[in-house]
Design a protein around this motif. Structure first.
Motif, mmCIF file in Angstrom:
data_model
loop_
_atom_site.group_PDB
_atom_site.id
_atom_site.type_symbol
_atom_site.label_atom_id
_atom_site.label_comp_id
_atom_site.label_asym_id
_atom_site.label_seq_id
_atom_site.Cartn_x
_atom_site.Cartn_y
_atom_site.Cartn_z
ATOM 1 N N UNK A 45 12.341 -5.528 2.111
ATOM 2 C CA UNK A 45 11.697 -4.463 1.341
ATOM 3 C C UNK A 45 11.244 -4.942 -0.042
ATOM 4 N N UNK A 46 11.886 -5.996 -0.536
ATOM 5 C CA UNK A 46 11.460 -6.456 -1.860
ATOM 6 C C UNK A 46 10.537 -7.684 -1.785
ATOM 7 N N UNK A 62 16.110 -1.944 -4.468
ATOM 8 C CA UNK A 62 15.239 -2.349 -3.365
ATOM 9 C C UNK A 62 15.675 -1.784 -2.021
ATOM 10 N N UNK A 87 -2.222 4.366 -1.640
ATOM 11 C CA UNK A 87 -1.241 3.310 -1.901
ATOM 12 C C UNK A 87 0.171 3.777 -1.505
ATOM 13 N N UNK A 88 0.486 5.005 -1.898
ATOM 14 C CA UNK A 88 1.819 5.540 -1.544
ATOM 15 C C UNK A 88 1.937 5.660 -0.027
ATOM 16 N N UNK A 93 11.508 -0.266 8.969
ATOM 17 C CA UNK A 93 12.784 0.409 9.266
ATOM 18 C C UNK A 93 12.976 0.559 10.781
ATOM 19 N N UNK A 103 11.144 6.975 2.886
ATOM 20 C CA UNK A 103 10.730 5.620 3.233
ATOM 21 C C UNK A 103 10.116 4.841 2.066
ATOM 22 N N UNK A 104 10.531 5.188 0.850
ATOM 23 C CA UNK A 104 10.167 4.353 -0.293
ATOM 24 C C UNK A 104 11.463 3.777 -0.841
ATOM 25 N N UNK A 118 -4.364 6.148 -5.411
ATOM 26 C CA UNK A 118 -2.909 6.196 -5.595
ATOM 27 C C UNK A 118 -2.244 6.775 -4.352
ATOM 28 N N UNK A 171 5.736 4.201 -8.631
ATOM 29 C CA UNK A 171 4.652 5.143 -8.350
ATOM 30 C C UNK A 171 4.692 6.320 -9.313
ATOM 31 N N UNK A 172 5.894 6.816 -9.568
ATOM 32 C CA UNK A 172 6.027 7.976 -10.447
ATOM 33 C C UNK A 172 5.522 7.650 -11.855
ATOM 34 N N UNK A 187 6.977 16.280 -6.091
ATOM 35 C CA UNK A 187 7.872 15.223 -6.567
ATOM 36 C C UNK A 187 7.134 14.266 -7.518
ATOM 37 N N UNK A 188 6.000 13.727 -7.071
ATOM 38 C CA UNK A 188 5.288 12.779 -7.937
ATOM 39 C C UNK A 188 4.486 13.472 -9.040
ATOM 40 N N UNK A 197 17.511 -6.680 5.143
ATOM 41 C CA UNK A 197 17.094 -5.604 4.242
ATOM 42 C C UNK A 197 16.282 -6.145 3.059
ATOM 43 N N UNK A 216 2.459 2.272 1.610
ATOM 44 C CA UNK A 216 3.806 1.747 1.384
ATOM 45 C C UNK A 216 4.814 2.495 2.257
ATOM 46 N N UNK A 217 4.602 3.812 2.337
ATOM 47 C CA UNK A 217 5.508 4.660 3.112
ATOM 48 C C UNK A 217 5.486 4.273 4.601
ATOM 49 N N UNK A 229 7.039 0.752 5.128
ATOM 50 C CA UNK A 229 8.504 0.760 5.115
ATOM 51 C C UNK A 229 9.076 1.423 6.365
ATOM 52 N N UNK A 230 8.394 2.497 6.796
ATOM 53 C CA UNK A 230 8.856 3.184 8.005
ATOM 54 C C UNK A 230 8.744 2.250 9.203
ATOM 55 N N UNK A 260 13.805 11.434 -12.443
ATOM 56 C CA UNK A 260 12.359 11.702 -12.582
ATOM 57 C C UNK A 260 12.120 12.997 -13.352
ATOM 58 N N UNK A 277 5.590 15.684 -1.451
ATOM 59 C CA UNK A 277 5.972 14.557 -2.306
ATOM 60 C C UNK A 277 4.914 14.316 -3.382
ATOM 61 N N UNK A 336 5.602 -8.468 3.072
ATOM 62 C CA UNK A 336 5.133 -7.095 3.253
ATOM 63 C C UNK A 336 3.613 -7.046 3.327
#
Lengths: 522, 234
Positions: free
Chosen positions: A39-40, B125, A10-11, A22, B87-88, A7, B96-97, A118-119, A36, A14-15, A18-19, B143, A114, A45
Motif C-alpha cells: 500500500x505504500x 500506510x 484520483x480518489x 485487498x 479502502x484508503x 481530484x 486527499x483531505x 467526509x472530504x 501489506x 486510489x480507492x 486498494x480494493x 479531520x 465520502x 501501485x
C-alpha cells in the motif's frame, strides 16, 4: 470544476486500486506473495493502477455493448423483418426510460457521501462535475457503440447523430426535473412505486409496438431532439443556480446507508431478511407450553413468516396455477398428454432444479445469521455443543416442515397429471412423491448443514468464506445440469431417495462432530 | 461567539423528541450534553447538523460578522460510529483531505497531524478498513479538527480511544474551546465533569443547564443524577 473532477477521479482510482489489492491478498497464493507494504509502494501501485484502469475501461465499454446487444436481441425477437427500425424504436423508448430513471445527481452512494460529507468537497462543484463527466462518458460510449453496431444496423448518418445526441440532452432535462420534483415534494419520485411502475410499464408496452409494424419515425426523433436542445439551456441554468446541493444530499440520509452497510450486497442481504412489523407481535397461543430453545426457535420462525410461510404459500399458489393449467391442457389435447407423460418417464431430473429453486434454505440461514446468531454467537452459553445441536435439530425440523407446503402441491399436481396422462399407477405415484419429499429434505439439510459447517459471514455481515460461495455455485450448476438427466422414474426416484438418506446421515454426523468448532463469527 | 437555538421541535411520527427548545451555547466553554438512553441526544445533533428535517426552529450564529442563520459549513460533527473510506490508507485519506481543503487549512504538515493523534508510521500506510473502531474515531476527530469549523459536535467521541489519546484529546479540546463552541455528548459523568465547563441535560424534550454555583463536586454530581432521575428536590 475541472480540479474537483480530477481530484474525485484520483480518489476513485486510489480507492479501486486498494480494493483490488485487498481482494487479491485474500486469494491463497497472493496472500504471502503480496505483503501489506504494497500500500505504500508507489511504483508497484503505479503498475497495478494501469491494470485496474484498463479493467475498468474494458468493463464500462463491455457493459455498454451488452446494453446495445440486449436492444438488438429484443429487436430481433419483436420484429426481425424490420430489425433496424425496431432497434431505433426500442432505443428511443429506452432513452425516455433513462430520462425518467437515470438520476445521477440524487442517487445516493458511498462515493458521494465520502466526497461531500467526509472530504468536504464543494457539493455543487462535485455533483456538477460528476454529472458532466457522466454525460460525456455516455456520449463517447454511444458514439463507439453506434460505430460498431451500425455495421449490422445500416442506419443513416442523420439518424445516428440524432440517436447519439438525444440521450445527452434528455438526461440534462431529466436530472433537473428530478431535482425540481425533490425540492417541491421532498422525496425522489422514483420512490413512488405506483408512479414509477406505471411509467415504466407504459413505456415498455410502447416498445412492443413494432410487432404491429408501428415504429417511431425520423420526424418524431428529430422533433424530440430539437425540443431537448432548445429546452436544455434553461435546465442547465437551473442546475447551476441550485445552491443547496449539500443540504439536499444530507437529507437523503446517506449517512445511515454508508454507516451500517459497508457494502451494498450486505445491505441488500439485510433488506431481504428484515422482519416485517406485523410479525413482531406473536399471539400467546403459539408460544403456550413452549420453553427454552423451543420457545426461542418458535419466536424466530414466527417473526420470519414473511420469508418462510408466506413465501412458501406464494410458491404453492404459483405451482398450483401451473398444475391447473397443465391439468386443463391434458383434457382432449393429444400433444399435451404425450408431452406430459413423456416428461414423467424421462425428465424427472427437472425436479432437482425446481426443488432447488423453491427451497427457502439459503435465505432462511441468512435470516438466522443476520437477525439472531450474529448477536447470540457472542455469548458462550449459546456456543455450547449441547445447545448448538439442540437448536440445529429444531431448526432443521421447522425448515423441513416449512418447505413441505409446496411439496404437497407438487405431489398432488403430479399425481393428478399422472392419472390423466398415464393412468392409475400406484407405484409411480408413491415413488415420485417420495422422490419429491427426499429432494425437499435434501435441500433443507444441505443449506442448514452448510451454514453450520461453513458459517460464512463476519460481524459486519459480509461474506467471508469463498468455500461457501463455491459450494453454492457448484450446487446451482449441478442442479442446472440435472435437468438433463434422462433416467426412468424408477431409477431416478430410488437413486434420489438413497442419495438423500446417505447425504443426510453424513451431513448430520459432520454437524454433530464439527459444528461446535465451525459455527462461529468469522 | 454564540449559537442560539430558538424553538427547536422534532418528532418521529407521534413521538415528540425535542419540544420548543430555546438555548444559547457560547464559545470559550465545553458543554457536556447528558441524557438517558434514547432521550434524543443524537437527534439534537442531527437537527443542528441538518441531517434530518426539523418540525420547527431556527439556529443563529453570532460572531464577528454579526448574527446570521447558522450555515452547515460552520459545523463539524464527530459521529459515534465513525465512517471513513475503508479502502484508503490513513495517509492517503489525510493527503486527499488536505489537498481538497487546502484553501481553508493553514498547517499542511501531514506528520504534525499524525503526531497529534499518535498514529505511527506503520499504521499510516494501513487501510482504514483494517483500523480498529478507536483508530477510525481518531481519524474522524482529526479531520474535524483540521477543517476548523466554528461549532464542533462530538457524539460519544472518547470512549473508544485509549487512555493516552483520551488525555491528549481532552487537552486539544480545551485548547480549541477559546475560538469554538464545543458540545460533547457522553454517558460518562466523570468525563463530562472533568472536561466540560457546563453540563446540559436533555430531559423531558428540553435542554436544561445544571448550575454548579456553590456546590462541591460530589453535590454537583448528586444534583445531576437527581435531575436525570426526575427527583423533585433536585
Amino acid at each position: 470544476m475541472l480540479n474537483t473532477l480530477l481530484m474525485s477521479l484520483k480518489i476513485d482510482q486510489t480507492y479501486s486500486l486498494n480494493a483490488f489489492i485487498y481482494n487479491l491478498r485474500k486469494l491463497p497464493v497472493f496472500k504471502d506473495l503480496v505483503t501489506e507494504d504494497i500500500y505504500k509502494s508507489k511504483r508497484l501501485k503505479q503498475i497495478i493502477r494501469i491494470i485496474v484502469n484498463i479493467y475498468a475501461l474494458l468493463k464500462t465499454v463491455l457493459l455498454h455493448f451488452i446494453y446495445f446487444l440486449a436492444i438488438y436481441f429484443l429487436a430481433y425477437l419483436i420484429n426481425k423483418n424490420a430489425l433496424s427500425k425496431t432497434f431505433v424504436h426500442i432505443y428511443f423508448l429506452f432513452t425516455i426510460i433513462g430520462f425518467f430513471i437515470n438520476n445521477k445527481l440524487l442517487n445516493t452512494s458511498s462515493k458521494k457521501y465520502f466526497s461531500i460529507i467526509i472530504f468536504q468537497m464543494n457539493a455543487k462543484k462535485f455533483l456538477q462535475s460528476y454529472l458532466v463527466s457522466n454525460l460525456f462518458k455516455y456520449l463517447a460510449l454511444n458514439i463507439l457503440s453506434f460505430f460498431i453496431f451500425n455495421y449490422y444496423l445500416n442506419l443513416s448518418l442523420n439518424t445516428i447523430i440524432i440517436l447519439i445526441l438525444l440521450p445527452f440532452f434528455m438526461r440534462i432535462i431529466g436530472e433537473a426535473l428530478n431535482i425540481i420534483f425533490y425540492k417541491k415534494y421532498s422525496y425522489i419520485w422514483l420512490n413512488n412505486y405506483f408512479l414509477y411502475f406505471t411509467i415504466l410499464i407504459s413505456i415498455l408496452l410502447l416498445s412492443l409496438l413494432p410487432i404491429k409494424n408501428i415504429f417511431v419515425n425520423d420526424t418524431l426523433l428529430f422533433i424530440t431532439l430539437l425540443l431537448s436542445i432548445i429546452l436544455s439551456p434553461i435546465f442547465i441554468i437551473y442546475l447551476c443556480n441550485v445552491q443547496d446541493y449539500k443540504l439536499i444530499y444530507k437529507k437523503l440520509n446517506t449517512k445511515n446507508m454508508v454507516m451500517s452497510k459497508d457494502t451494498s450486497l450486505a445491505y441488500s442481504r439485510q433488506q431481504m431478511v428484515e422482519v416485517k412489523n406485523k410479525d413482531i407481535n406473536i399471539s400467546n397461543k403459539k408460544l403456550k407450553n413452549k420453553k427454552g430453545y423451543d420457545l426461542f426457535n418458535t419466536i424466530f420462525f414466527e417473526r420470519h413468516k414473511e420469508i418462510l410461510l408466506r413465501s412458501a404459500k406464494k410458491y404453492s399458489l404459483v405451482l398450483g396455477i401451473i398444475y391447473v393449467i397443465l391439468i386443463i391442457l391434458s383434457f382432449n389435447n393429444g400433444t399435451a398428454v404425450k408431452t406430459i407423460s413423456s416428461f414423467f418417464f424421462k425428465n424427472l431430473g427437472c425436479f432437482i432444479l425446481i426443488m432447488y429453486l423453491i427451497n427457502r434454505g439459503a435465505i432462511v440461514t441468512q435470516a438466522m445469521f443476520f437477525n439472531c446468531d450474529h448477536a447470540m454467537l457472542r455469548y458462550n452459553f449459546y456456543r455450547e455443543p449441547k445447545v448448538l445441536l439442540n437448536l440445529f435439530k429444531k431448526r432443521l425440523t421447522t425448515l423441513i416442515k416449512v418447505n413441505l407446503l409446496p411439496v404437497f402441491v407438487i405431489i398432488l399436481g403430479n399425481s393428478i397429471l399422472i392419472f390423466l396422462t398415464i393412468g392409475n399407477n400406484i407405484l409411480m405415484y408413491l415413488l415420485i412423491a417420495l422422490y419429491i419429499i427426499a429432494l425437499s429434505i435434501f435441500f433443507s439439510v444441505h443449506y442448514l448443514v452448510m451454514y453450520y459447517l461453513l458459517q460464512p459471514y463476519n460481524s459486519e455481515m459480509q461474506m467471508k468464506r469463498p468455500s461457501y460461495s463455491l459450494i453454492s455455485i457448484i450446487t446451482y450448476i449441478v442442479c442446472f445440469y440435472a435437468t438433463g438427466i434422462s433416467l426412468s422414474y424408477l431409477k431416478i426416484s430410488v437413486l434420489g431417495i438413497i442419495f438423500t438418506v446417505i447425504y443426510s446421515v453424513i451431513a448430520l454426523y459432520l454437524v454433530n462432530k464439527y459444528s461446535c468448532r465451525t459455527f462461529k463469527i468469522n | 461567539m454564540q449559537l442560539e437555538i430558538i424553538n427547536l421541535s422534532k418528532s418521529f411520527g407521534t413521538k415528540e423528541v425535542l419540544k420548543n427548545i430555546d438555548f444559547t451555547f457560547e464559545s470559550g466553554k465545553i458543554y457536556g450534553l447528558i441524557g438517558r438512553n434514547g432521550v434524543g441526544k443524537t437527534t439534537f445533533f442531527n437537527s443542528l447538523n441538518e441531517d434530518i428535517d426539523i418540525d420547527s426552529g431556527y439556529f443563529y450564529l453570532e460572531d464577528e460578522y454579526g448574527r446570521n442563520r447558522l450555515d452547515i459549513k460552520d459545523i463539524g460533527y464527530v459521529i459515534s460510529t465513525p465512517v471513513v473510506p475503508e479502502f484508503l490508507t490513513a495517509k492517503e485519506f489525510l493527503e486527499f483531505f488536505l489537498e481538497i481543503n487546502k484553501d481553508k487549512i493553514i498547517n499542511k504538515d501531514i506528520n504534525y497531524y499524525f503526531n497529534l493523534v499518535k498514529i505511527s508510521k506503520e499504521d499510516q500506510n494501513k487501510l482504514l478498513r483494517d483500523f480498529s473502531h478507536g483508530m477510525k474515531n481518531k481519524m474522524q476527530i482529526l479531520i474535524n479538527i483540521i477543517s476548523n469549523p466554528k461549532i464542533i459536535l462530538l457524539d460519544e467521541p472518547l470512549t473508544s480511544l485509549d487512555i493516552v489519546v483520551q488525555e491528549d484529546m481532552k487537552k486539544l479540546f480545551k485548547d480549541l474551546k477559546k475560538d469554538h463552541i464545543i458540545i460533547f455528548s457522553t454517558h460518562i459523568l466523570e468525563l463530562a465533569m472533568d472536561l466540560c465547563d457546563e453540563i446540559v441535560i436533555l430531559n423531558h424534550k428540553k435542554l436544561e443547564q445544571i448550575e454548579k454555583r456553590n456546590l462541591n463536586t460530589k453535590k454537583y454530581k448528586d444534583k445531576i443524577i437527581a435531575t436525570l432521575k426526575d427527583e423533585k428536590n433536585a
